[in-house]
Design an enzyme around this catalytic site. Structure first.
Site, PDB file in Angstrom:
ATOM      1  CG  HIS A 100      -6.882  -5.687  -4.339  1.00 55.24           C
ATOM      2  ND1 HIS A 100      -6.509  -5.917  -3.042  1.00 55.24           N
ATOM      3  CD2 HIS A 100      -5.727  -5.478  -5.023  1.00 55.24           C
ATOM      4  CE1 HIS A 100      -5.191  -5.851  -2.943  1.00 55.24           C
ATOM      5  NE2 HIS A 100      -4.696  -5.581  -4.137  1.00 55.24           N
ATOM      6  CG  ASP A 133      -8.941  -6.835  -0.836  1.00 53.78           C
ATOM      7  OD1 ASP A 133      -9.255  -7.572  -1.778  1.00 53.78           O
ATOM      8  OD2 ASP A 133      -7.897  -6.145  -0.804  1.00 53.78           O
ATOM      9  N   GLY A 164       2.428  -5.711  -4.952  1.00 50.57           N
ATOM     10  CA  GLY A 164       2.847  -7.077  -5.299  1.00 50.57           C
ATOM     11  C   GLY A 164       2.728  -8.029  -4.122  1.00 50.57           C
ATOM     12  CB  SER A 210      -2.180  -7.528  -2.841  1.00 49.48           C
ATOM     13  OG  SER A 210      -2.224  -6.167  -2.546  1.00 49.48           O
TER      14      SER A 210
HETATM   15  N1  ARG Z   1      -2.454  -3.115  -2.974  1.00 53.28           N
HETATM   16  C1  ARG Z   1      -1.119  -3.630  -2.942  1.00 53.28           C
HETATM   17  C2  ARG Z   1      -0.997  -4.867  -3.867  1.00 53.28           C
HETATM   18  O1  ARG Z   1      -1.885  -5.066  -4.700  1.00 53.28           O
HETATM   19  C3  ARG Z   1      -0.639  -3.913  -1.523  1.00 53.28           C
HETATM   20  C4  ARG Z   1      -0.290  -2.651  -0.862  1.00 53.28           C
HETATM   21  C5  ARG Z   1       0.095  -2.804   0.554  1.00 53.28           C
HETATM   22  N2  ARG Z   1       0.575  -1.519   0.972  1.00 53.28           N
HETATM   23  C6  ARG Z   1       1.065  -1.276   2.160  1.00 53.28           C
HETATM   24  N3  ARG Z   1       1.548  -0.088   2.378  1.00 53.28           N
HETATM   25  N4  ARG Z   1       1.090  -2.182   3.107  1.00 53.28           N
HETATM   26  O2  ARG Z   1       0.003  -5.559  -3.870  1.00 53.28           O
END
Ligand code: ARG
Length: 313
Positions: free
Chosen positions: A87, A133, A225, A227
Site C-alpha cells: 500500500h 499487503d 509512517g 507501514s
Molecule cells: N497504514 C499506516 C502507514 O501507512 C500504518 C498504520 C499502522 N497502524 C496501527 N495502528 N498499527 O504507515
C-alpha cells in the site's frame, strides 16, 4: 555388482547436492545482532508510546524514500532485497525510490541512498481490504552488509505461540492527538502477538493473511509512517535470532485500547518471495524452518557424510 555400482553413483549426485544445499543454508547469517546486550532488556517499556533506539538493535530496518522524503519502512531480506508493504507504493513508480540503511537518525548528513531497480507489488494486493499487503524492492546495487545492515530471518511458522519478545520499529508519528510529531530518531515498541480468532473478533475484515499485535496498555502501537516496517520476534527456544513475523500494514487509529495493529503475515508469502526473487535473477534463499533446531542440521550433514563415505568405500 555392476547394478549396485550404478545405483551408488546415482545416489552420490543427489547426496552431494543435498550437502551443498545444507551448507549453503547454514552459511546464511540473518537476524543475529553483533551485540547480545539488547536481548537482556526485555522489560524496557517501549512509534507510539515507544522509545528511541539504535540501528544496531534493529540493523535490518530501512527507510524507503520517495523524492528524498520518507515514505515507509522496510526490512533487509538479503544484500539485494528489501521487504515492505504494497500500500506504500500505490500509483508510484520506482524511478524516484531510494532506500536508506544503517542509520537511525534521519537528520544525519552522511545518509547513504540506494536506488531501487525494481518494485514488485503482490498481484493480489487489495487496496480496500489491504489483503496481501506485501512488496519487494530490488536494489540497483547490493548492500554492503555490516553490523548496522543485517538481513532479518524469515520463518514459515505461523503459530503465535512460537514467538516471544516482539518489537516494531519505525520513523512514523509518535502522537496523533494535537500536533502530529514525526521523530528523526528511529523508535521501537514492544508488542504482544494475539490469536487470530481474537483479532478477528475485535477487528473487522481481517483476512487469514493478516495477524494482529498490540499491548494491554493503550498508547503503544505502530502508526502512520511506520507501514512497511518489520514486526520481529525471537523464538521461545532461541533468543539469539530475530525473525520477521509481520509487516506494518493498518490499524483503526493508533494505540487505542483493545484495538491492536494489523500486520501482513510474512509466513504466508515465503513461496511468493522465493519465486519472485528467482524470476528477477537474484534468488532469495531462506532457511527452511521446520521447528527442528539447527543442531539437527549438523547431525544430518554428518550422517550424509558418513553415508557418502560408505558408498565410496
Ligand atoms: N497504514 C499506516 C502507514 O501507512 C500504518 C498504520 C499502522 N497502524 C496501527 N495502528 N498499527 O504507515
Amino acid at each position: 555388482m555392476k547394478g549396485w555400482r550404478d545405483r551408488r553413483t546415482g545416489l552420490l549426485l543427489p547426496l552431494t547436492l543435498l550437502l551443498f544445499w545444507e551448507h549453503n543454508s547454514l552459511a546464511l547469517i540473518c537476524g543475529r545482532l553483533a551485540s547480545t546486550r539488547f536481548q537482556q532488556q526485555n522489560n524496557v517499556s517501549a512509534i507510539m508510546g515507544g522509545n528511541p533506539t539504535n540501528i544496531s538493535e534493529f540493523p535490518w530496518h530501512v527507510g524507503i524514500m520517495n523524492h528524498r522524503n520518507l515514505l515507509c519502512g522496510g526490512s533487509i531480506l538479503s544484500e539485494w532485497w528489501v521487504l515492505s508493504a504494497s500500500h506504500c507504493f500505490d500509483q508510484l513508480n520506482n524511478s524516484n525510490l531510494e532506500v536508506i540503511h544503517g542509520r537511525d537518525d534521519l537528520s544525519t548528513k552522511e545518509m547513504k541512498y540506494h536506488k531501487v531497480d525494481k518494485l514488485i507489488l503482490h498481484p493480489k494486493f487489495d487496496d480496500w481490504l489491504l489483503d496481501n499487503d506485501i512488496a519487494l524492492l530490488l536494489l540497483k546495487s547490493p548492500l554492503n552488509l555490516s553490523i548496522n545492515r543485517i538481513p532479518i530471518c524469515t520463518s514459515e511458522i505461523s503459530d503465535v505461540q512460537t514467538w516471544k519478545n516482539c518489537w516494531v520499529t519505525g520513523w512514523g508519528i509518535t502522537n496523533i492527538s494535537g500536533i502530529k510529531t514525526q521523530p528523526t530518531k528511529l523508535q521501537k515498541v514492544k508488542v504482544d502477538l494475539y490469536r487470530w480468532d481474537w483479532c478477528g473478533y475485535v477487528l473487522p475484515l481481517l483476512t487469514k493473511n493478516m495477524l494482529c499485535a498490540g499491548t494491554q496498555n493503550a498508547g503503544m502501537d505502530a502508526c502512520q509512517g511506520d507501514s512497511g516496517g518489520a514486526l520481529v520476534c525471537n523464538k521461545k527456544r532461541n533468543i539469539a535470532t530475530w525473525y520477521q513475523v509481520g509487516i506494518v500494514s493498518w490499524g483503526m487509529g493508533c494505540g487505542k485500547e483493545n484495538l491492536p495493529g494489523v500486520y501482513t503475515k510474512v509466513s504466508r508469502y515465503l513461496k511468493w518471495i522465493t519465486k519472485q526473487t528467482a524470476k528477477a535473477g537474484k534468488p532469495y534463499v531462506y532457511e527452511q524452518d521446520t521447528a527442528c533446531p539447527l543442531v539437527i542440521s549438523c547431525w544430518v550433514i554428518l550422517f550424509l557424510y558418513f553415508v557418502m563415505f560408505l558408498l565410496t568405500w
